[in-house]
Design a protein around this motif. Structure first.
Motif, PDB file in Angstrom:
ATOM      1  N   TYR A 188      -4.256  -8.116  -1.404  1.00 27.46           N
ATOM      2  CA  TYR A 188      -4.420  -6.730  -1.830  1.00 27.46           C
ATOM      3  C   TYR A 188      -3.034  -6.159  -2.140  1.00 27.46           C
ATOM      4  CZ  TYR A 188      -9.259  -6.850  -0.142  1.00 27.46           C
ATOM      5  OH  TYR A 188     -10.591  -7.149   0.049  1.00 27.46           O
ATOM      6  N   LEU A 189      -2.743  -6.006  -3.429  1.00 27.03           N
ATOM      7  CA  LEU A 189      -1.458  -5.476  -3.881  1.00 27.03           C
ATOM      8  C   LEU A 189      -1.617  -3.977  -4.130  1.00 27.03           C
ATOM      9  CD1 LEU A 189       1.462  -5.841  -4.853  1.00 27.03           C
ATOM     10  CD2 LEU A 189       0.550  -6.402  -7.115  1.00 27.03           C
ATOM     11  N   SER A 190      -1.073  -3.175  -3.216  1.00 20.45           N
ATOM     12  CA  SER A 190      -1.148  -1.722  -3.381  1.00 20.45           C
ATOM     13  C   SER A 190       0.148  -1.228  -4.017  1.00 20.45           C
ATOM     14  CB  SER A 190      -1.406  -1.038  -2.038  1.00 20.45           C
ATOM     15  OG  SER A 190      -0.462  -1.449  -1.067  1.00 20.45           O
ATOM     16  N   TYR A 191       0.073  -0.079  -4.673  1.00 24.66           N
ATOM     17  CA  TYR A 191       1.204   0.413  -5.461  1.00 24.66           C
ATOM     18  C   TYR A 191       0.988   1.892  -5.762  1.00 24.66           C
ATOM     19  CZ  TYR A 191      -2.203  -0.056  -9.220  1.00 24.66           C
ATOM     20  OH  TYR A 191      -3.345   0.062  -9.982  1.00 24.66           O
ATOM     21  N   SER A 192       2.042   2.530  -6.272  1.00 27.43           N
ATOM     22  CA  SER A 192       1.955   3.932  -6.699  1.00 27.43           C
ATOM     23  C   SER A 192       2.090   4.021  -8.215  1.00 27.43           C
ATOM     24  CB  SER A 192       3.056   4.765  -6.033  1.00 27.43           C
ATOM     25  OG  SER A 192       2.912   4.757  -4.634  1.00 27.43           O
ATOM     26  N   ALA A 193       1.628   5.137  -8.759  1.00 26.87           N
ATOM     27  CA  ALA A 193       1.767   5.378 -10.197  1.00 26.87           C
ATOM     28  C   ALA A 193       1.958   6.868 -10.442  1.00 26.87           C
ATOM     29  CB  ALA A 193       0.537   4.870 -10.957  1.00 26.87           C
ATOM     30  N   ASN A 194       2.521   7.172 -11.607  1.00 29.21           N
ATOM     31  CA  ASN A 194       2.923   8.515 -12.060  1.00 29.21           C
ATOM     32  C   ASN A 194       4.323   8.845 -11.538  1.00 29.21           C
ATOM     33  OD1 ASN A 194       0.544   9.419 -13.577  1.00 29.21           O
ATOM     34  ND2 ASN A 194      -0.481   9.274 -11.595  1.00 29.21           N
ATOM     35  N   ASP A 195       4.930   9.848 -12.106  1.00 32.35           N
ATOM     36  CA  ASP A 195       6.245  10.325 -11.687  1.00 32.35           C
ATOM     37  C   ASP A 195       6.144  10.862 -10.259  1.00 32.35           C
ATOM     38  OD1 ASP A 195       8.638  11.735 -11.297  1.00 32.35           O
ATOM     39  OD2 ASP A 195       8.708  12.441 -13.363  1.00 32.35           O
ATOM     40  N   TYR A 196       7.077  10.446  -9.379  1.00 35.84           N
ATOM     41  CA  TYR A 196       7.023  10.900  -7.982  1.00 35.84           C
ATOM     42  C   TYR A 196       7.115  12.417  -7.872  1.00 35.84           C
ATOM     43  CZ  TYR A 196      11.962  12.181  -7.492  1.00 35.84           C
ATOM     44  OH  TYR A 196      13.175  12.811  -7.602  1.00 35.84           O
ATOM     45  N   GLN A 197       7.663  13.079  -8.886  1.00 41.45           N
ATOM     46  CA  GLN A 197       7.777  14.534  -8.859  1.00 41.45           C
ATOM     47  C   GLN A 197       6.467  15.240  -9.187  1.00 41.45           C
ATOM     48  OE1 GLN A 197      11.941  15.771 -10.514  1.00 41.45           O
ATOM     49  NE2 GLN A 197      11.280  13.949 -11.658  1.00 41.45           N
ATOM     50  N   GLY A 204      -2.920   3.221  -5.532  1.00 42.97           N
ATOM     51  CA  GLY A 204      -4.063   2.387  -5.859  1.00 42.97           C
ATOM     52  C   GLY A 204      -3.799   0.954  -5.436  1.00 42.97           C
ATOM     53  N   TYR A 205      -4.731   0.057  -5.755  1.00 44.16           N
ATOM     54  CA  TYR A 205      -4.494  -1.344  -5.425  1.00 44.16           C
ATOM     55  C   TYR A 205      -5.243  -2.257  -6.374  1.00 44.16           C
ATOM     56  CZ  TYR A 205      -9.084  -1.889  -3.111  1.00 44.16           C
ATOM     57  OH  TYR A 205     -10.420  -1.962  -2.838  1.00 44.16           O
ATOM     58  N   ALA A 206      -4.850  -3.545  -6.330  1.00 42.71           N
ATOM     59  CA  ALA A 206      -5.504  -4.602  -7.097  1.00 42.71           C
ATOM     60  C   ALA A 206      -5.652  -5.818  -6.194  1.00 42.71           C
ATOM     61  CB  ALA A 206      -4.682  -4.944  -8.335  1.00 42.71           C
ATOM     62  N   VAL A 207      -6.587  -6.710  -6.522  1.00 41.91           N
ATOM     63  CA  VAL A 207      -6.935  -7.835  -5.650  1.00 41.91           C
ATOM     64  C   VAL A 207      -6.826  -9.150  -6.413  1.00 41.91           C
ATOM     65  CG1 VAL A 207      -8.713  -8.820  -4.143  1.00 41.91           C
ATOM     66  CG2 VAL A 207      -8.540  -6.345  -4.400  1.00 41.91           C
ATOM     67  N   SER A 208      -6.398 -10.197  -5.687  1.00 48.47           N
ATOM     68  CA  SER A 208      -6.302 -11.529  -6.266  1.00 48.47           C
ATOM     69  C   SER A 208      -6.630 -12.574  -5.212  1.00 48.47           C
ATOM     70  CB  SER A 208      -4.892 -11.774  -6.814  1.00 48.47           C
ATOM     71  OG  SER A 208      -4.743 -13.104  -7.290  1.00 48.47           O
ATOM     72  N   ASP A 209      -6.912 -13.803  -5.665  1.00 45.85           N
ATOM     73  CA  ASP A 209      -7.083 -14.933  -4.767  1.00 45.85           C
ATOM     74  C   ASP A 209      -5.774 -15.663  -4.517  1.00 45.85           C
ATOM     75  OD1 ASP A 209      -9.863 -14.606  -4.438  1.00 45.85           O
ATOM     76  OD2 ASP A 209     -10.239 -15.613  -6.347  1.00 45.85           O
ATOM     77  N   SER A 210      -4.691 -15.201  -5.154  1.00 48.29           N
ATOM     78  CA  SER A 210      -3.384 -15.840  -5.022  1.00 48.29           C
ATOM     79  C   SER A 210      -2.302 -14.771  -4.933  1.00 48.29           C
ATOM     80  CB  SER A 210      -3.112 -16.738  -6.235  1.00 48.29           C
ATOM     81  OG  SER A 210      -1.740 -17.077  -6.326  1.00 48.29           O
ATOM     82  N   PRO A 211      -1.217 -15.002  -4.175  1.00 47.69           N
ATOM     83  CA  PRO A 211      -0.142 -14.019  -4.115  1.00 47.69           C
ATOM     84  C   PRO A 211       0.578 -13.828  -5.441  1.00 47.69           C
ATOM     85  CG  PRO A 211       0.505 -16.046  -2.997  1.00 47.69           C
ATOM     86  CD  PRO A 211      -0.946 -16.160  -3.297  1.00 47.69           C
ATOM     87  N   MET A 212       0.429 -14.797  -6.348  1.00 48.02           N
ATOM     88  CA  MET A 212       1.067 -14.713  -7.664  1.00 48.02           C
ATOM     89  C   MET A 212       0.116 -14.204  -8.749  1.00 48.02           C
ATOM     90  SD  MET A 212       4.270 -15.896  -7.264  1.00 48.02           S
ATOM     91  CE  MET A 212       4.883 -16.648  -8.767  1.00 48.02           C
ATOM     92  N   GLY A 213      -1.100 -13.803  -8.335  1.00 47.19           N
ATOM     93  CA  GLY A 213      -2.053 -13.282  -9.303  1.00 47.19           C
ATOM     94  C   GLY A 213      -2.863 -14.385  -9.952  1.00 47.19           C
ATOM     95  N   ASP A 214      -3.736 -13.979 -10.851  1.00 51.12           N
ATOM     96  CA  ASP A 214      -3.884 -12.690 -11.525  1.00 51.12           C
ATOM     97  C   ASP A 214      -4.598 -11.674 -10.625  1.00 51.12           C
ATOM     98  OD1 ASP A 214      -2.635 -13.783 -13.718  1.00 51.12           O
ATOM     99  OD2 ASP A 214      -4.515 -14.353 -14.672  1.00 51.12           O
ATOM    100  N   PHE A 215      -4.241 -10.381 -10.844  1.00 53.57           N
ATOM    101  CA  PHE A 215      -4.782  -9.302 -10.040  1.00 53.57           C
ATOM    102  C   PHE A 215      -5.745  -8.452 -10.853  1.00 53.57           C
ATOM    103  CE2 PHE A 215      -1.242 -10.485  -7.445  1.00 53.57           C
ATOM    104  CZ  PHE A 215      -1.650 -10.188  -6.152  1.00 53.57           C
ATOM    105  N   MET A 216      -6.838  -8.032 -10.183  1.00 47.70           N
ATOM    106  CA  MET A 216      -7.812  -7.122 -10.789  1.00 47.70           C
ATOM    107  C   MET A 216      -7.754  -5.789 -10.060  1.00 47.70           C
ATOM    108  SD  MET A 216     -11.929  -7.553 -11.409  1.00 47.70           S
ATOM    109  CE  MET A 216     -11.631  -8.838 -12.637  1.00 47.70           C
ATOM    110  N   LYS A 217      -7.537  -4.716 -10.790  1.00 53.68           N
ATOM    111  CA  LYS A 217      -7.424  -3.400 -10.172  1.00 53.68           C
ATOM    112  C   LYS A 217      -8.780  -2.902  -9.666  1.00 53.68           C
ATOM    113  CE  LYS A 217      -3.456  -1.997 -12.964  1.00 53.68           C
ATOM    114  NZ  LYS A 217      -2.935  -1.064 -13.998  1.00 53.68           N
ATOM    115  N   TYR A 218      -8.739  -2.230  -8.534  1.00 51.10           N
ATOM    116  CA  TYR A 218      -9.927  -1.615  -7.956  1.00 51.10           C
ATOM    117  C   TYR A 218     -10.422  -0.518  -8.900  1.00 51.10           C
ATOM    118  CZ  TYR A 218     -12.641   1.133  -4.533  1.00 51.10           C
ATOM    119  OH  TYR A 218     -13.612   1.840  -3.865  1.00 51.10           O
TER     120      TYR A 218
END
Length: 285
Positions: A188-197, A204-218
């Motif tokens: 589960y690769l979680s991350y932020s988006a948009n300008d922090y200001q 949000g997050y995306a999921v994969s069966d491998s640490p190197m991806g490919d990832f599918m966003k929730y």
């Protein structure tokens, strides 16, 4: 719950104590805070100062991992990533050889140690348009890359495209602040988006069966976005309760509904829940 002042927070749980490493003094290095209970925090001073490492400004978003008996910090300075090492979570973190991980510009490094002992570094690649989230496997001493860079995520979902950065004459939407969790064999690769200001800064997050991806966003991203008095929620990490039974999300938010700085560190419970046969990551009160 608001716990202390600082942005881009990372909390390490080690030997029954919590250590928080936020962005706090971007011109000089990093201050570390110590706690027994995640509520009461003690300023333990600088754990890294710029004279001990490569870089001289823009010290952002440190993260620390305990590996083979030592503590490794990935830090951002001058839009590059470096690795510094210490014998204590309080530092001092230093580089024996002052160098960047790569000459390519990058920010927001985040370690992930897999069950087989492989160590990966997730980060934002600034040599690519749009600030995508990338990954490299690290060498066994954690001081260099041991694979080619792989680009994993770019801004594509509607919530990620609300607010753009102005950067070097370009208007860019970005994904940033990655953090990896492994749950029931999935990544589960979680991350932020948009300008922090922006009040629209979110997680949000995306999921994969491998640490190197490919990832599918929730599909129901974001999983945390500001509301009411709490705005600009993002650049997070996860830790656990001391018994490892409960997951905790650590993130920053704007100082108030009307003021961005200084940003404040908050914590909220997090958990995995099953929806339509899939385990979904949730962050909530």
């Amino acid at each position: 719950m608001e716990i202390l002042q600082g942005a881009d927070p990372f909390i390490l749980l080690h030997d029954g104590k919590y250590y928080c490493y936020p962005t706090s003094d971007s011109h000089n290095g990093y201050i570390v805070y110590e706690s027994d209970d995640l509520i009461n925090w003690t300023d333990r001073g600088y754990c890294l100062v710029k004279d001990d490492v490569m870089g001289n400004d823009n010290f952002w978003a440190p993260e620390v991992t305990y590996y083979n008996g030592r503590f490794y910090m990935v830090y951002t300075a001058n839009l590059h990533l470096g690795i510094a090492v210490a014998d204590s979570p309080l530092g001092p973190f230093k580089q024996t050889e002052k160098k960047w991980l790569s000459e390519d510009r990058a920010i927001d490094g985040s370690f992930f140690i897999d069950d087989d002992g492989s160590v990966y570094l997730y980060y934002v690649g600034y040599n690519n348009p749009g600030g995508p989230i990338c990954v490299n496997r690290l060498s066994k001493d954690l001081l260099s890359f041991d694979s080619e860079q792989k680009v994993l995520i770019r801004p594509t979902q509607e919530w990620e495209l609300v607010t753009a950065y102005e950067y070097e004459g370009q208007t860019l939407c970005v994904t940033e602040g990655p953090f990896m969790l492994k749950h029931k064999g999935k990544y589960y690769l979680s991350y932020s988006a948009n300008d922090y200001q922006s009040p629209s800064y979110a997680i949000g997050y995306a999921v994969s069966d491998s640490p190197m991806g490919d990832f599918m966003k929730y599909e129901n991203n974001p999983i945390l976005i500001g509301s009411g008095e709490i705005q600009g929620t993002g650049h997070h990490s996860f830790t656990t309760t001391k018994d490892k039974k409960e997951l905790i999300c650590v993130f920053h938010a704007h100082n108030s509904k009307t003021e961005i700085h200084p940003r404040m560190t908050h914590i909220l419970p997090a958990r995995f829940v099953t929806e339509n046969g899939e385990d979904v990551l949730k962050i909530s009160n």
